[in-house]
Design a protein around this motif. Structure first.
Motif, PDB file in Angstrom:
ATOM      1  N   GLU A 198      66.974 -39.680  34.887  1.00  0.00           N
ATOM      2  CA  GLU A 198      67.824 -38.486  34.780  1.00  0.00           C
ATOM      3  C   GLU A 198      69.057 -38.781  33.941  1.00  0.00           C
ATOM      4  OE1 GLU A 198      70.572 -35.530  37.568  1.00  0.00           O
ATOM      5  OE2 GLU A 198      69.378 -37.122  38.486  1.00  0.00           O
ATOM      6  N   TYR A 199      69.675 -39.944  34.148  1.00  0.00           N
ATOM      7  CA  TYR A 199      70.850 -40.305  33.370  1.00  0.00           C
ATOM      8  C   TYR A 199      70.500 -40.451  31.893  1.00  0.00           C
ATOM      9  CZ  TYR A 199      73.667 -41.270  37.558  1.00  0.00           C
ATOM     10  OH  TYR A 199      74.364 -41.149  38.722  1.00  0.00           O
ATOM     11  N   VAL A 200      69.360 -41.097  31.618  1.00  0.00           N
ATOM     12  CA  VAL A 200      68.956 -41.282  30.226  1.00  0.00           C
ATOM     13  C   VAL A 200      68.773 -39.934  29.552  1.00  0.00           C
ATOM     14  CG1 VAL A 200      67.214 -42.251  28.680  1.00  0.00           C
ATOM     15  CG2 VAL A 200      67.820 -43.473  30.773  1.00  0.00           C
ATOM     16  N   PHE A 201      68.045 -39.042  30.209  1.00  0.00           N
ATOM     17  CA  PHE A 201      67.759 -37.735  29.610  1.00  0.00           C
ATOM     18  C   PHE A 201      69.032 -36.930  29.426  1.00  0.00           C
ATOM     19  CE2 PHE A 201      65.854 -33.397  29.710  1.00  0.00           C
ATOM     20  CZ  PHE A 201      65.069 -33.548  28.587  1.00  0.00           C
ATOM     21  N   ARG A 202      69.909 -36.958  30.416  1.00  0.00           N
ATOM     22  CA  ARG A 202      71.168 -36.214  30.309  1.00  0.00           C
ATOM     23  C   ARG A 202      72.041 -36.785  29.192  1.00  0.00           C
ATOM     24  NH1 ARG A 202      74.343 -36.569  35.357  1.00  0.00           N
ATOM     25  NH2 ARG A 202      75.742 -35.160  34.239  1.00  0.00           N
ATOM     26  N   ALA A 203      72.031 -38.103  29.041  1.00  0.00           N
ATOM     27  CA  ALA A 203      72.826 -38.729  27.984  1.00  0.00           C
ATOM     28  C   ALA A 203      72.333 -38.284  26.612  1.00  0.00           C
ATOM     29  CB  ALA A 203      72.762 -40.249  28.105  1.00  0.00           C
ATOM     30  N   ILE A 204      71.007 -38.229  26.436  1.00  0.00           N
ATOM     31  CA  ILE A 204      70.447 -37.784  25.162  1.00  0.00           C
ATOM     32  C   ILE A 204      70.802 -36.332  24.910  1.00  0.00           C
ATOM     33  CG2 ILE A 204      68.316 -37.364  23.879  1.00  0.00           C
ATOM     34  CD1 ILE A 204      67.086 -39.707  25.310  1.00  0.00           C
ATOM     35  N   GLN A 205      70.652 -35.498  25.939  1.00  0.00           N
ATOM     36  CA  GLN A 205      70.993 -34.088  25.788  1.00  0.00           C
ATOM     37  C   GLN A 205      72.448 -33.904  25.390  1.00  0.00           C
ATOM     38  OE1 GLN A 205      69.579 -32.612  29.670  1.00  0.00           O
ATOM     39  NE2 GLN A 205      68.164 -31.292  28.554  1.00  0.00           N
ATOM     40  N   ALA A 206      73.311 -34.764  25.908  1.00  0.00           N
ATOM     41  CA  ALA A 206      74.734 -34.669  25.595  1.00  0.00           C
ATOM     42  C   ALA A 206      75.045 -35.121  24.173  1.00  0.00           C
ATOM     43  CB  ALA A 206      75.547 -35.495  26.592  1.00  0.00           C
ATOM     44  N   GLY A 207      74.091 -35.821  23.550  1.00  0.00           N
ATOM     45  CA  GLY A 207      74.296 -36.261  22.174  1.00  0.00           C
ATOM     46  C   GLY A 207      74.549 -37.740  21.997  1.00  0.00           C
TER      47      GLY A 207
END
Length: 220
Positions: free
Chosen positions: A92-101
């Motif tokens: 979840e952290y990885v995906f959220r970090a990517i989404q954030a840019g």
């Protein structure tokens, strides 16, 4: 000199990262922040090239701070790159970090030499993830859920879809060039065209699209 902003709520970790960068040639620490709010302020004041961003912090966390910092710069050439550095390798952290840019995601047990190389890699516009993070991301999003097609996917050429799939697998431009027997400049052009057609502002967001729609290549 690469100008780096260090963000971590733990003093010892923040100091250790600062000392590592100060002793390494080619790096300059332009600020230290102990939470997301301070990171947003210092990013505007110091204009770093790369931000080392912790995830879990009191108040504004690293993901929210990344979103705010990058949104404030838009697509400006001086937009900083964000390398997330955390003790947590949650999908979840990885995906959220990517989404954030964010342009990279590493664990805090990364050896110093690899961390310094990662900062330079992310600054150059390449993505970089720890093997654990990338494997988890691919496993979690390899089977896409049913959703409306992305309007930009239909505009991609077969070669661009192939390049996007390899970008989604975490390969760098030189790696893609070797695999497809293309020049690095040609791959860079394909990547930029993919991003333009998909209307994403970063390579990291192109990875999200590749995974969400099942285009990320499964490499041996």
């Amino acid at each position: 000199m690469l100008r780096v902003l260090v963000v971590d709520d733990q003093f010892l970790i923040r100091s250790g990262l600062t000392a590592l960068l100060a002793a390494a040639p080619g790096f300059e620490v332009v600020g230290e922040a102990q939470d997301g709010e301070e990171a947003v302020r210092l990013a505007a004041e110091t204009r770093p090239d790369v931000i080392l961003m912790d995830v879990r912090m009191p108040g504004t966390d690293g993901i929210a701070a990344t979103e705010r910092i990058l949104a404030a710069h838009g697509a400006a050439p001086e937009r900083p790159k964000v390398l997330v550095l955390t003790t947590f390798d949650s999908d979840e952290y990885v995906f959220r970090a990517i989404q954030a840019g964010a342009g990279g995601f590493l664990l805090k047990d990364t050896p110093p030499d690899r961390l310094l190389a990662a900062i330079a890699t992310v600054h150059a516009g390449e993505m970089l993830f720890s093997p654990q993070a990338l494997r988890g991301l691919i496993d979690a999003y390899a089977a896409p859920v049913a959703r409306a097609p992305h309007p930009g996917l239909a505009a991609l050429t077969p070669r661009e879809r192939e390049v996007l799939g390899l970008v989604g697998a975490g390969l760098s431009n030189p790696d893609i060039a070797r695999r497809l027997f293309l020049s690095a400049a040609t791959v860079k052009t394909h990547v930029h065209r993919c991003m333009s057609k998909l209307e994403v502002s970063s390579r990291a967001q192109a990875v999200v699209v590749a995974h969400e729609f099942g285009l990320a290549a499964r490499l041996p």
